[in-house]
Design an enzyme around this catalytic site. Sequence first.
Site, short mmCIF file in Angstrom:
data_model
loop_
_atom_site.label_atom_id
_atom_site.label_comp_id
_atom_site.label_asym_id
_atom_site.label_seq_id
_atom_site.Cartn_x
_atom_site.Cartn_y
_atom_site.Cartn_z
N ASP A 79 0.85 -1.17 0.00
CA ASP A 79 0.00 0.00 0.00
C ASP A 79 0.90 1.24 0.00
O ASP A 79 2.05 1.18 0.45
CB ASP A 79 -0.90 -0.02 1.24
CG ASP A 79 -1.95 1.07 1.21
OD1 ASP A 79 -2.40 1.42 0.11
OD2 ASP A 79 -2.32 1.56 2.29
N ASP A 126 -2.47 -1.12 5.78
CA ASP A 126 -2.86 -0.66 7.11
C ASP A 126 -4.34 -0.40 7.24
O ASP A 126 -4.84 -0.21 8.33
CB ASP A 126 -2.09 0.61 7.49
CG ASP A 126 -2.28 1.74 6.48
OD1 ASP A 126 -3.04 1.54 5.50
OD2 ASP A 126 -1.67 2.81 6.66
N ASP A 141 -7.47 -3.20 3.09
CA ASP A 141 -6.37 -4.12 2.81
C ASP A 141 -6.60 -5.52 3.39
O ASP A 141 -5.90 -6.46 3.02
CB ASP A 141 -5.05 -3.57 3.40
CG ASP A 141 -4.65 -2.26 2.76
OD1 ASP A 141 -4.81 -2.14 1.54
OD2 ASP A 141 -4.19 -1.36 3.48
#
Length: 900
Positions: free
Chosen positions: A334, A641, A645
């Site tokens: 990410d 996070d 996700d």
Amino acid sequence: MGSAASDAAAGSHSLSAQDVVRSLHTDLQRGLTELEAGHRLERYGQNVLPRAESAGPVIRLLRQLNHPLIYVLLVAGAGALVFGEGVDASVIFGVVLVNMLVGFVQESKAEAALDKLQAMVRTAARVLRDGRERTVPSDNVVPGDVVLVDAGDKVPADLRLIRPTNLRVDESALTGESVPVLKEAAELPTATPVADRRNMLYSGTLVATGAGLGIAVATGADTELGNIHRLVASAEELATPLTRKLAWFSKVLTAVILALAAVTFAIGVARGQGVGEMFTAAVALAVGAIPEGLPAAVTITLAIGVGRMARRRAVIRRLPAVETLGSTTVIGSDKTGTLTENQMTVRAVWTPDGRFDATGSGYGADGEILDNSGQAGDAHIGALHWCLLAGAACNDAALVHRDGRPGVVGDPTEGALLVVARKAGLDLERDVAVALPRLAALPFSSERQYMATLHAVPGQDRRVLLAKGAVERLLTLCTKEMSADGSLRPVDRDAVLAAAENLARAGLRVLAMAMKRVCATEQFDGSSMSTPLVFTGLQAMFDPPRRDAAAAVRACHGAGVAVKMITGDHAATATAIAGDLGLLDDGGDVLTGSDLAELPAGELPGVVDRAAVFARVSPEQKLRLVEAFQASGHVVAMTGDGVNDAPALRRADIGVAMGRSGTDVAKDAADMVLTDDDFATIEAAVEEGRGVFDNLTKFIAWTLPTNMAEGFVILVAIVLGAALPILPTQILWINMTTAVALGLMLAFEPKEADSMQRPPRDPRKPLLTRPLVLRILLVSVLLVGGSWWLYSWELANGATLAEARTAAVNLFVAVELVYLFNCRSLTRPMWSIGVFSNRWILGGVAVQAAGQLAITYLPVFNGLFHTAPITADVWLRILGLALLAWLIVAADKRLRKRLI
């Protein structure tokens, strides 16, 4: 959900407010009645996410028996018990019990992630009921409720926004958007993706600024958060490379052991020996061939890896995950909060007379404003001064410290404007709050596209008007621009627009600043400004990369691990950050969620392999990307996070969550949590993981020759019709003591120096390569041949059967001992590693030597294990054969160095 509610929820962003009200049979002025709300609560259920049913502790404990080697041990233990071998049976069942308990403790609880998702939506909500504003538990919000939200509130359900007031919502945990999203009420096209639905508020997101009123169109499992809940629940939790290889290895080993035991039993019976005697021999062969120390070795090696990683700020939640990073070929990371700081930072200030660069990153005060020559800009005169002052005074955010770390309350963009003003030397209290007290404000709106504030100037009868906003819009209000010395001239619109375009092309978010000195009678009616403004400059900001992220990316690339940025943010922003990090150095493609949606499933694996950046992707697409990488044969580590996700984290071979900024959902779905949120820690984890895998391979390569040789010794004895050279109890002694005192010491072996200079281990490569298998066979042959020769020699020279067997037992241990030093590295010679680099091995050798002396010379051990004292000349033959075995293996290592 009922049909009316379902229809409204499915496309509420594309409906007018009136249509949503009609479809949900509600009232914007009065809301639902308490009676109707109660009926809907019964009809639709509570506004909570469903719990997944989990197996009870007894079932989870019994599940640990589902392993081929365990089956063999159970049969062997039962057979030993039936035929009166109580000691053997006790040891075997003890090994099984230990393995069961270890597996039970370490089994991950998948429902923990779902529990955290459920907790995210449990909060208080303000709703209209019977024409009055009421506060109710969010669990009791129903479709059709009119819900009110203010800054700081957590959105309790999916809402169709009706009346926003300067409303910005932090949706980063859901969509990956790095800055709060400005909301508006206008209807949108049906095909608008979730991340761009500006007229929707989603359950679990946070209101950053402003207020709003909306209608609940989806609750519980029907929300976007509920959709992610289903993805987490349905995402298959894969076995790690280690567990997959060990499972295959165990099946093959089980088949070989059963085949050998059956052959042994059949041969003995065919030769006329008793069925009970042959069953005992078959059990002895099975017990000898099974590496009982392997489960303990795997657990302890992984546990040591856990400790090493914890010292490097990576917390492991599932032990097999320790080595998975060592086999990783792709890291899907990410962007926001993982590769970047998740703290907006002004990078450049452009004024009509020049550009200034801002150093430092995040919300800390470290940094300064430098001109093109590297000199500090004078922030107390001219355009630079008023550009910075407009950003700091026309601002509703505040800088704070949380847990000893700088942070911001309010819009992160406005927080960045405060920080850059402070870096330039402006005192936010003296130069802003005291010198320019605010009198009135025009809040930012999508219609105006700017914010303006009116300020008094103490001691003067004039006032100052400050504004910030979209470049194109603010320019239409400006007729003049300010120079470096404070003088005014006609605004050069083309130059301003060109500068803004160049900054935006670099992935920066650009805001324009303006000011005007006005008289006290200037109209400021709260809706518009009639006076022309003076353009003072542009401020360009971004969410900066983490300090060590670029070096970590380079290290991963050097180790043969591909790094892919997978984010919900815009492509331009993602591309700029990727360029800074070196992700595009090899010319990787940049793909968006729309690009992925148009790709046929069959083409996806090849296309994603070539791409380096995936922008504007949905949670479903993150999950699809992980599956596409795995379809190409990759071992995938996914970092993240946010709530969005979690499905991909769980589906990946290893999920890596951020410990500080990560949501609880992401942490519970992950296998590893980085306590410092630093992508660079992943590099350390990769290194540790490779070391763990190396040490496990070394242990297996060390222990298998003994197990194979013990089995073949018994098989040879049955075929020849001779007495067994080693007895079952002696086999158990060899296996258990050497595994603990010698083999487990390999778990403490330091990482090899070249671990990060070699490519990842091929996921398709077996646990034991062909050269290693040949080496294992070589050592097995040496053990079988050496033990039979020594056993026969001793008998031929007058030794008793107990003395001959004692010699054979000690030879087995001596060869294992010298072979242990060969296994400290599977490719390099022992002396290149350093004799004292693993002091645990030296201690283990001392313990094992003491044990061998005890079993050889202590009467109590002689009675238990049917051994007898041997003379010094027997020890010389034992040590000579062990030295010969060491030399042969060293020569084999030199020949096969390049092949392992």
